[in-house]
Motif scaffolding. Sequence first.
Motif, short mmCIF file in Angstrom:
data_model
loop_
_atom_site.label_atom_id
_atom_site.label_comp_id
_atom_site.label_asym_id
_atom_site.label_seq_id
_atom_site.Cartn_x
_atom_site.Cartn_y
_atom_site.Cartn_z
N VAL A 133 92.28 38.57 -8.22
CA VAL A 133 93.40 39.04 -7.42
C VAL A 133 94.44 39.62 -8.38
CG1 VAL A 133 95.24 38.38 -5.82
CG2 VAL A 133 92.98 37.30 -5.66
N LEU A 134 94.85 40.84 -8.13
CA LEU A 134 95.82 41.51 -8.98
C LEU A 134 97.17 41.52 -8.29
CD1 LEU A 134 96.45 43.24 -11.50
CD2 LEU A 134 95.79 45.23 -10.13
N GLY A 135 98.17 41.07 -8.98
CA GLY A 135 99.52 41.10 -8.44
C GLY A 135 100.39 41.99 -9.31
N VAL A 136 101.08 42.92 -8.68
CA VAL A 136 101.95 43.83 -9.41
C VAL A 136 103.38 43.32 -9.29
CG1 VAL A 136 102.76 46.20 -9.59
CG2 VAL A 136 100.41 45.74 -8.89
N LEU A 137 104.00 43.05 -10.43
CA LEU A 137 105.36 42.51 -10.47
C LEU A 137 106.29 43.50 -11.16
CD1 LEU A 137 104.52 38.87 -11.60
CD2 LEU A 137 105.03 39.66 -9.29
N GLN A 154 102.59 29.12 -5.55
CA GLN A 154 101.98 28.80 -4.26
C GLN A 154 100.77 29.69 -3.98
OE1 GLN A 154 105.29 29.16 -1.58
NE2 GLN A 154 106.01 27.08 -1.97
N LEU A 155 100.86 30.97 -4.32
CA LEU A 155 99.72 31.86 -4.15
C LEU A 155 98.56 31.44 -5.05
CD1 LEU A 155 101.49 35.34 -3.98
CD2 LEU A 155 100.21 34.22 -2.15
N THR A 156 98.86 31.09 -6.29
CA THR A 156 97.84 30.63 -7.21
C THR A 156 97.13 29.40 -6.66
OG1 THR A 156 99.09 31.49 -9.09
CG2 THR A 156 97.41 29.84 -9.57
N ASN A 157 97.89 28.45 -6.15
CA ASN A 157 97.29 27.24 -5.58
C ASN A 157 96.44 27.55 -4.36
OD1 ASN A 157 98.61 25.76 -7.54
ND2 ASN A 157 100.29 25.17 -6.22
N ALA A 158 96.92 28.43 -3.49
CA ALA A 158 96.17 28.79 -2.28
C ALA A 158 94.86 29.47 -2.63
CB ALA A 158 97.02 29.68 -1.39
N PHE A 159 94.89 30.39 -3.60
CA PHE A 159 93.66 31.06 -4.00
C PHE A 159 92.68 30.09 -4.66
CE2 PHE A 159 96.27 35.12 -4.12
CZ PHE A 159 95.72 35.62 -2.96
N ALA A 160 93.19 29.15 -5.43
CA ALA A 160 92.32 28.16 -6.10
C ALA A 160 91.64 27.26 -5.08
CB ALA A 160 93.15 27.33 -7.08
N GLU A 161 92.34 26.93 -3.99
CA GLU A 161 91.76 26.05 -2.97
C GLU A 161 90.65 26.76 -2.18
OE1 GLU A 161 94.95 24.76 -0.50
OE2 GLU A 161 95.86 23.54 -2.08
N THR A 162 90.75 28.06 -2.02
CA THR A 162 89.77 28.79 -1.21
C THR A 162 88.57 29.29 -1.99
OG1 THR A 162 90.96 30.86 -1.45
CG2 THR A 162 91.50 29.52 0.47
N SER A 163 88.59 29.18 -3.29
CA SER A 163 87.47 29.70 -4.08
C SER A 163 86.35 28.72 -4.24
CB SER A 163 87.91 30.15 -5.45
OG SER A 163 88.44 29.06 -6.18
#
Length: 55
Positions: free
Chosen positions: A27-31, A46-55
């Motif tokens: 997942v690429l995030g542009v900051l 929070q996004l990092t945690n959510a993506f880790a839980e779904t993988s």
Amino acid sequence: MKGLDGSLGYAPSAAARALRTGRSDIVLGVLPDWPVQHILGRLIQQLTNAFAETS
């Protein structure tokens, strides 16, 4: 069959899997180019945690 029990130290290749499936699970995030504030840092965590839980 020799080696199927893991004695050869085989580990699946993420790069080979990405080539085979056409997906990389990245997942690429542009900051913006300025310091990350507390709220944005919390959102990223929070996004990092959510993506880790779904993988």
